[in-house]
Scaffold this motif. Structure first.
Motif: not given
Length: 543
Positions: A101-108, A435-441, A345-354
């Motif tokens: 899976y792919r992880v998006f965490s805050g602005d990292t 999703i648009a903001a964190q993944a850059g779409i 990717d197929h599985h994606n986790l979007f995490f906030s910093e809070d």
């Protein structure tokens, strides 16, 4: 069932299973193989329950799973199919997902999480020096906890405490006590410092319908399933899993009555014991009775107890539920998007910093930091990354799960209703923006061809889910193992329970195991662990 106690206490006769979700399908197939004449009643027009499927007129080529999407614990599936003398590959085509899976965490930066001990350790080490070796030790403990859970806790009816006094449990008593009384969040945070690593190791609490600070650290065993065993995808999605279970049941002679809602479980007093006599149903506006020697409710336990039984026969009346944690609710967003989305990717986790606020809004209610009244740690699946059949050529299929409080007051979506509630639509729109903001779409919203939603009220209406819970009661200490709802009524001798709201818990593998535990109950089998493979086929034995 060599090696397992096998003194049948209930001679096979007629059985009614309420609910054709995964637990109902699995239970009906096993009962039929054991010699029962089984009828399944299902209120909806299709089998699958929460593991449903949706296609929309006018949008040919798009098909969405509307429920589970993570294929974890592969040996639970392998074992279940082996009970019938078959193999998983006889029923399903599985694809290994790399990365898992792919992880998006805050602005990292984006992090792709691999499968395999050494690979995962290398990733952790690259993010936090020293974390690689710590992860290997962590995974050693996760594997040990996983194995003891399989051997002693999951395939267990808890009708006797003897199996819990086995040396494998007693020699680990100190460690198990610590793991059960310490939270997953505390356990992980004491070993890892980087937020994204902590999130990767504690997010599995969501799969348990819980939050890290309320989940026993025993459940760090979940990291063994995704980081070591890996993540697979069944071609056809979980609809393929549902179809496989349904086919097994039909092959063994199970009768299905769809669009048929159970209205009461009927009982009688026989020789001083209260037993089931059948199930009253409503089909096509007509009231009917289906006789049965045993009844298995594979539906929501709260609904079964408080809507299908009179007060005097309830093992779990309303006062019991007043102190229970219903787990997470969810808003599901089903999107068809024009063009490719290589950012996902197929599985994606979007995490906030809070992180703390994400769970607070789900379990405690509205937070000032969460104006949408939803978590900003969300899950996005893109099955079109692994299968062409879920979206038209040149388009993508997205399934978005947004955790919310388990309360039907949030409303319903428009997947099965003419229009969505305002609050559900607002939560969906907020998730799309995230999703648009964190993944850059940046043009994601403009490319959406079709959008449909489900909310907690849909779960309550379609599946009689308590408070609109999406998965089932949370796996807190007070709601795990033998402290969870038992799988047999204390008041009715021939009424049993299967599914996510009873032992062993939430998730597709747990539902398969709960079906096997029904068979163990009927055979007075109090031993822990999976049954020997295959189980005898009563029809072949008679033949």
């Amino acid at each position: 069932m060599t090696g397992h106690k096998n003194s049948t206490t209930v001679t096979p006769g007629t059985a009614v299973v309420i609910g054709a979700g995964v637990a109902g399908l699995a239970t009906s197939a096993l009962l039929a193989r054991d010699g029962w004449d089984v009828t399944v009643v299902e209120k909806n027009s299709a089998v699958g329950g929460r593991a449903g499927s949706l296609e929309i007129d006018g949008f040919d080529g798009f098909r969405w799973d509307t429920g589970p999407s993570w294929y974890l614990m592969p040996e639970a599936f392998d074992h279940f199919f082996a009970l019938f003398g078959t193999r998983t590959e006889d029923h399903l085509e599985l694809v290994d997902l790399t990365p898992a899976y792919r992880v998006f965490s805050g602005d990292t930066s984006v992090v792709d999480v691999p499968t395999g001990r050494e690979e995962a350790a290398a990733l952790f080490e690259s993010i936090e020096p020293g974390a690689g070796a710590k992860l290997l030790t962590y995974l050693d403990g996760a594997e040990d906890a996983y194995n003891i859970a399989i051997d002693r806790f999951l395939y267990n009816t808890f009708s006797q405490l003897g199996p819990l006094l086995h040396k494998d449990v007693l020699t680990r008593a100190g460690r198990l006590a610590s793991l059960l009384t310490r939270s997953l969040e505390s356990y992980v945070n004491s070993q890892f410092k980087t937020p994204i690593l902590r999130q990767v190791l504690t997010y599995p609490a969501v799969f348990l319908s819980s939050r890290p600070e309320g989940t026993p650290s025993m459940y760090h065993l979940m990291s063994h399933t995704d980081l070591v065993q890996g993540v697979k995808y069944p071609v056809g999605g979980f609809t393929a899993v549902v179809n496989a279970l349904h086919n097994l049941a039909v092959e063994h002679g199970v009768t299905f009555q769809l669009s048929t809602e159970a209205t009461s479980i009927d009982t009688a007093n026989v020789n001083g014991k209260t037993v089931t006599t059948g199930v009253s149903v409503l089909h096509g506006g007509k009231a009917e009775k289906i006789p049965a020697d045993i009844v298995v409710s594979a539906g929501d336990l709260h609904h079964t107890e408080n809507n299908l039984l009179p007060k005097k026969l309830r093992t779990y009346p309303e006062r019991y539920w007043s102190t229970r944690n219903p787990g997470i609710g969810s808003v599901l967003v089903l999107l068809g998007v024009e063009g490719e989305l290589p950012q996902l990717d197929h599985h994606n986790l979007f995490f906030s910093e809070d992180w703390t606020d994400d769970f607070a809004v789900v379990f405690d209610g509205p937070q000032k930091t969460r104006p949408s009244n939803s978590s900003e740690s969300i899950y996005v699946s893109k099955p079109s990354a692994s299968e062409d059949g879920v979206a038209p050529a040149g388009a993508e299929n997205l399934f978005v799960l947004v955790p919310v409080k388990a309360t039907s007051s949030i409303g319903h979506g428009d997947a099965y209703m003419p229009e969505a509630s305002a609050s559900v639509d607002a939560i969906a729109e907020h998730a799309i923006s995230q999703i648009a903001a964190q993944a850059g779409i940046g043009d994601l919203r403009e490319r959406i061809m079709v959008k449909r939603t489900l909310g907690p009220a849909d779960f309550e209406h379609r599946y009689h889910s308590w408070l609109g819970s999406a998965l089932g009661p949370a796996h807190t200490l007070a709601q795990s193992a033998f402290l969870r709802g038992r799988n047999k009524s204390r008041k009715i001798d021939t009424l049993f329970y299967a599914g996510a709201t009873t032992v062993p818990g939430v998730g597709i593998p747990m539902c398969l195991i709960s079906a096997e535990n029904i068979l163990k109950r009927l055979h007075s089998d109090t031993t822990p662990g999976p049954l020997p493979e295959p189980v005898p086929n009563a029809a072949e034995s008679v033949g």
